[in-house]
Design a protein around this motif. Structure first.
Motif, PDB file in Angstrom:
ATOM      1  N   ARG A 122       0.816  -1.200   0.000  1.00 12.32           N
ATOM      2  CA  ARG A 122       0.000   0.000   0.000  1.00 12.32           C
ATOM      3  C   ARG A 122       0.856   1.259   0.000  1.00 12.32           C
ATOM      4  N   VAL A 123       0.243   2.358  -0.449  1.00 12.81           N
ATOM      5  CA  VAL A 123       0.886   3.670  -0.453  1.00 12.81           C
ATOM      6  C   VAL A 123       0.078   4.562   0.491  1.00 12.81           C
ATOM      7  N   PRO A 124       0.542   4.755   1.715  1.00 11.06           N
ATOM      8  CA  PRO A 124      -0.237   5.519   2.689  1.00 11.06           C
ATOM      9  C   PRO A 124      -0.200   7.013   2.415  1.00 11.06           C
ATOM     10  N   ALA A 125      -1.245   7.704   2.872  1.00  8.01           N
ATOM     11  CA  ALA A 125      -1.335   9.149   2.660  1.00  8.01           C
ATOM     12  C   ALA A 125      -0.845   9.955   3.862  1.00  8.01           C
ATOM     13  N   HIS A 126      -0.587   9.314   4.994  1.00  9.92           N
ATOM     14  CA  HIS A 126      -0.191  10.038   6.209  1.00  9.92           C
ATOM     15  C   HIS A 126       1.178  10.691   6.026  1.00  9.92           C
ATOM     16  N   LYS A 127       1.286  11.960   6.381  1.00 10.42           N
ATOM     17  CA  LYS A 127       2.528  12.703   6.145  1.00 10.42           C
ATOM     18  C   LYS A 127       3.702  12.161   6.957  1.00 10.42           C
ATOM     19  N   VAL A 128       3.454  11.708   8.178  1.00 12.77           N
ATOM     20  CA  VAL A 128       4.546  11.149   8.991  1.00 12.77           C
ATOM     21  C   VAL A 128       5.038   9.842   8.378  1.00 12.77           C
ATOM     22  N   THR A 129       4.108   8.987   7.957  1.00 11.79           N
ATOM     23  CA  THR A 129       4.501   7.733   7.319  1.00 11.79           C
ATOM     24  C   THR A 129       5.313   7.997   6.064  1.00 11.79           C
ATOM     25  N   GLN A 130       4.844   8.915   5.238  1.00 15.70           N
ATOM     26  CA  GLN A 130       5.550   9.240   4.000  1.00 15.70           C
ATOM     27  C   GLN A 130       6.942   9.806   4.278  1.00 15.70           C
ATOM     28  N   ALA A 131       7.033  10.684   5.269  1.00 17.09           N
ATOM     29  CA  ALA A 131       8.328  11.288   5.596  1.00 17.09           C
ATOM     30  C   ALA A 131       9.313  10.245   6.128  1.00 17.09           C
ATOM     31  N   LEU A 132       8.817   9.295   6.930  1.00 26.81           N
ATOM     32  CA  LEU A 132       9.675   8.227   7.441  1.00 26.81           C
ATOM     33  C   LEU A 132      10.149   7.327   6.305  1.00 26.81           C
ATOM     34  N   LEU A 133       9.252   6.989   5.384  1.00 25.82           N
ATOM     35  CA  LEU A 133       9.641   6.174   4.230  1.00 25.82           C
ATOM     36  C   LEU A 133      10.680   6.894   3.375  1.00 25.82           C
ATOM     37  N   GLY A 134      10.514   8.209   3.239  1.00 22.16           N
ATOM     38  CA  GLY A 134      11.495   8.984   2.489  1.00 22.16           C
ATOM     39  C   GLY A 134      12.850   8.977   3.159  1.00 22.16           C
ATOM     40  N   GLU A 135      12.860   9.058   4.479  1.00 26.74           N
ATOM     41  CA  GLU A 135      14.125   9.021   5.221  1.00 26.74           C
ATOM     42  C   GLU A 135      14.802   7.660   5.093  1.00 26.74           C
ATOM     43  N   LEU A 136      14.020   6.588   5.109  1.00 29.03           N
ATOM     44  CA  LEU A 136      14.567   5.239   4.988  1.00 29.03           C
ATOM     45  C   LEU A 136      15.044   4.946   3.573  1.00 29.03           C
ATOM     46  N   GLY A 137      14.310   5.451   2.585  1.00 25.89           N
ATOM     47  CA  GLY A 137      14.652   5.191   1.194  1.00 25.89           C
ATOM     48  C   GLY A 137      14.234   3.828   0.697  1.00 25.89           C
ATOM     49  N   GLN A 138      13.319   3.171   1.395  1.00 25.30           N
ATOM     50  CA  GLN A 138      12.820   1.862   0.995  1.00 25.30           C
ATOM     51  C   GLN A 138      11.535   1.570   1.765  1.00 25.30           C
ATOM     52  N   PRO A 139      10.763   0.549   1.328  1.00 27.23           N
ATOM     53  CA  PRO A 139       9.515   0.246   2.035  1.00 27.23           C
ATOM     54  C   PRO A 139       9.756  -0.260   3.455  1.00 27.23           C
ATOM     55  N   LEU A 140       8.695  -0.194   4.239  1.00 27.46           N
ATOM     56  CA  LEU A 140       8.676  -0.788   5.569  1.00 27.46           C
ATOM     57  C   LEU A 140       7.745  -1.986   5.562  1.00 27.46           C
ATOM     58  N   LEU A 141       8.101  -3.002   6.317  1.00 29.70           N
ATOM     59  CA  LEU A 141       7.227  -4.140   6.529  1.00 29.70           C
ATOM     60  C   LEU A 141       6.300  -3.800   7.685  1.00 29.70           C
ATOM     61  N   ALA A 142       4.987  -4.008   7.491  1.00 26.76           N
ATOM     62  CA  ALA A 142       4.024  -3.506   8.471  1.00 26.76           C
ATOM     63  C   ALA A 142       2.880  -4.473   8.711  1.00 26.76           C
ATOM     64  N   THR A 143       2.245  -4.310   9.867  1.00 27.41           N
ATOM     65  CA  THR A 143       1.002  -4.978  10.190  1.00 27.41           C
ATOM     66  C   THR A 143       0.218  -4.068  11.127  1.00 27.41           C
TER      67      THR A 143
END
Length: 208
Positions: A122-143
């Motif tokens: 999924r591609v989340p719309a939350h700004k914090v989630t997006q900013a964290l993904l941008g900082e990591l530079g790759q997807p996160l595994l989530a549940t």
């Protein structure tokens, strides 16, 4: 002891995001806000962290974990997407949807469904989630952050921290989330199959 990061929900502080990303890069588990509910997350490539994520939720290898991606281009690296599927994904992302798709070879086999070789993305719309993904530079595994044996996700960061402070490494607090899981759609069989109606409206999927 879980480290607590208090983040602005619309303009998260880069310094705190970097610190949280470092914890995840080191194999830590974190609770983060999304546009549907809070979620447990870990580094995609860390086998031990992924196993710990499943134990924390009380789920086995047949339960789909989800890859949180920054955008459709990143999603297409980890899932096989044809033109029809891409148009559907484009109409519904970013947003509170999880799509079950055939995994590519970029997805470790231990993370996909053992029989079907599928993965939730999924591609989340939350700004914090997006900013964290941008900082990591790759997807996160989530549940979804639903306590083992329960049916409702936790929505209060302080309650999450109190309950899991000895079991996870970080809590990213950006206030309350909608407390509704994502709408889950299976696209792996050629047709659109609604698995769960949730936070994402059905109209963009043509299912209303």
């Amino acid at each position: 002891m879980a480290q607590h990061f208090e983040l602005h929900p619309q303009d998260p502080q880069p310094r705190l995001l970097r610190q949280a990303a470092q914890i995840l890069h080191r194999g830590g588990l974190a609770a983060i806000p999304t546009d549907s509910s809070y979620a447990f997350v870990c580094h995609l490539d860390d086998k031990e962290a992924a196993a710990a994520l499943r134990r924390l939720r009380g789920i086995d290898e047949k339960h789909h974990l989800t890859l949180l991606c920054r955008d459709l281009a990143e999603l297409a690296t980890y899932a096989r997407v044809d033109n029809r599927q891409y148009r559907l994904l484009k109409s519904a992302t970013p947003g509170a949807y999880t799509f079950i798709l055939e995994a590519t070879k970029e997805v470790p086999r231990r993370l996909s469904h053992p029989q079907r070789r599928t993965i939730g993305l999924r591609v989340p719309a939350h700004k914090v989630t997006q900013a964290l993904l941008g900082e990591l530079g790759q997807p996160l595994l989530a549940t979804t952050l639903i306590p083992a044996g329960e049916t409702e996700p936790l929505n209060d960061a302080d309650a999450i921290r109190s309950r899991y402070e000895k079991l996870i490494d970080a809590v990213l607090d950006a206030g309350a989330c909608p407390m509704q899981p994502t709408t889950v759609v299976d696209l792996s069989g050629g047709e659109i199959a609604l698995v769960r109606a949730g936070a994402g409206p059905l109209a963009p999927l043509g299912l209303d």
